[in-house]
Design a protein around this motif. Sequence first.
Motif, PDB file in Angstrom:
ATOM      1  N   ASP A  81       0.852  -1.185   0.000  1.00  0.00           N
ATOM      2  CA  ASP A  81       0.000   0.000   0.000  1.00  0.00           C
ATOM      3  C   ASP A  81       0.887   1.233   0.000  1.00  0.00           C
ATOM      4  OD1 ASP A  81      -1.959  -2.039   1.843  1.00  0.00           O
ATOM      5  OD2 ASP A  81      -2.879  -0.870   0.231  1.00  0.00           O
ATOM      6  N   MET A  82       0.716   2.053  -1.014  1.00  0.00           N
ATOM      7  CA  MET A  82       1.559   3.235  -1.198  1.00  0.00           C
ATOM      8  C   MET A  82       0.698   4.482  -1.115  1.00  0.00           C
ATOM      9  SD  MET A  82       3.976   1.885  -4.315  1.00  0.00           S
ATOM     10  CE  MET A  82       2.640   1.946  -5.495  1.00  0.00           C
ATOM     11  N   SER A  83       1.107   5.427  -0.302  1.00  0.00           N
ATOM     12  CA  SER A  83       0.384   6.687  -0.193  1.00  0.00           C
ATOM     13  C   SER A  83       1.372   7.842  -0.245  1.00  0.00           C
ATOM     14  CB  SER A  83      -0.437   6.729   1.100  1.00  0.00           C
ATOM     15  OG  SER A  83       0.425   6.661   2.222  1.00  0.00           O
ATOM     16  N   SER A  84       0.827   9.043  -0.355  1.00  0.00           N
ATOM     17  CA  SER A  84       1.668  10.253  -0.476  1.00  0.00           C
ATOM     18  C   SER A  84       2.758  10.049  -1.517  1.00  0.00           C
ATOM     19  CB  SER A  84       2.293  10.600   0.881  1.00  0.00           C
ATOM     20  OG  SER A  84       1.305  10.812   1.857  1.00  0.00           O
ATOM     21  N   LEU A  85       2.353   9.522  -2.650  1.00  0.00           N
ATOM     22  CA  LEU A  85       3.325   9.180  -3.694  1.00  0.00           C
ATOM     23  C   LEU A  85       4.003  10.419  -4.246  1.00  0.00           C
ATOM     24  CD1 LEU A  85       1.322   6.320  -5.367  1.00  0.00           C
ATOM     25  CD2 LEU A  85       3.674   6.128  -4.527  1.00  0.00           C
ATOM     26  N   LYS A  86       5.269  10.239  -4.595  1.00  0.00           N
ATOM     27  CA  LYS A  86       6.106  11.315  -5.117  1.00  0.00           C
ATOM     28  C   LYS A  86       6.616  10.934  -6.507  1.00  0.00           C
ATOM     29  CE  LYS A  86       7.853  12.133  -0.423  1.00  0.00           C
ATOM     30  NZ  LYS A  86       9.083  12.222   0.419  1.00  0.00           N
ATOM     31  N   PRO A  87       6.971  11.912  -7.316  1.00  0.00           N
ATOM     32  CA  PRO A  87       7.513  11.572  -8.649  1.00  0.00           C
ATOM     33  C   PRO A  87       8.707  10.626  -8.571  1.00  0.00           C
ATOM     34  CG  PRO A  87       6.951  13.892  -8.564  1.00  0.00           C
ATOM     35  CD  PRO A  87       6.760  13.361  -7.169  1.00  0.00           C
ATOM     36  N   GLU A  88       9.496  10.725  -7.523  1.00  0.00           N
ATOM     37  CA  GLU A  88      10.660   9.849  -7.405  1.00  0.00           C
ATOM     38  C   GLU A  88      10.292   8.406  -7.064  1.00  0.00           C
ATOM     39  OE1 GLU A  88      10.155  12.793  -5.868  1.00  0.00           O
ATOM     40  OE2 GLU A  88      10.975  12.767  -3.812  1.00  0.00           O
ATOM     41  N   ASP A  89       9.020   8.144  -6.796  1.00  0.00           N
ATOM     42  CA  ASP A  89       8.560   6.762  -6.611  1.00  0.00           C
ATOM     43  C   ASP A  89       8.279   6.079  -7.950  1.00  0.00           C
ATOM     44  OD1 ASP A  89       6.657   7.961  -3.827  1.00  0.00           O
ATOM     45  OD2 ASP A  89       8.552   6.847  -3.743  1.00  0.00           O
ATOM     46  N   THR A  90       8.361   6.834  -9.034  1.00  0.00           N
ATOM     47  CA  THR A  90       8.143   6.258 -10.356  1.00  0.00           C
ATOM     48  C   THR A  90       9.151   5.157 -10.632  1.00  0.00           C
ATOM     49  OG1 THR A  90       7.172   8.288 -11.250  1.00  0.00           O
ATOM     50  CG2 THR A  90       8.164   6.749 -12.831  1.00  0.00           C
ATOM     51  N   ALA A  91       8.650   3.972 -10.945  1.00  0.00           N
ATOM     52  CA  ALA A  91       9.517   2.814 -11.146  1.00  0.00           C
ATOM     53  C   ALA A  91       8.674   1.620 -11.557  1.00  0.00           C
ATOM     54  CB  ALA A  91      10.278   2.479  -9.859  1.00  0.00           C
TER      55      ALA A  91
END
Length: 115
Positions: A81-91
């Motif tokens: 479960d991923m929240s408060s996603l940031k552009p650097e989480d792109t993968a």
Amino acid sequence: QVHLVASGGGLVQPGGSLRLSCRTSGINFRLHPMDWYRQGPGNEREWVAGISSGGTTSYTDSVKGRFTISRNNVRAMLYLDMSSLKPEDTAVYYCHTTRQGNHFWGRGTQVTVSP
């Protein structure tokens, strides 16, 4: 044969949430520690989170407080479960386990965080 298949990725805006799932087969799931890894554009694959067979969790610093790893031993499923996603989480996100010293990687799922 061990099969791991990740799903649930997609395009999400910064600050958004996603739930990744990993369907497993070919292993006695409840006995295996499981992990999530990711590989961003131009980057090496990095470890993101892990969960022991007993449910103890651990996270890389960059996702602590934002991501939660969990497992369902009855369904042999792994989740992130991923929240408060940031552009650097792109993968591309991959689930992972080991058996008898061998590493197994699932088919990844793309997560893109962009306005």
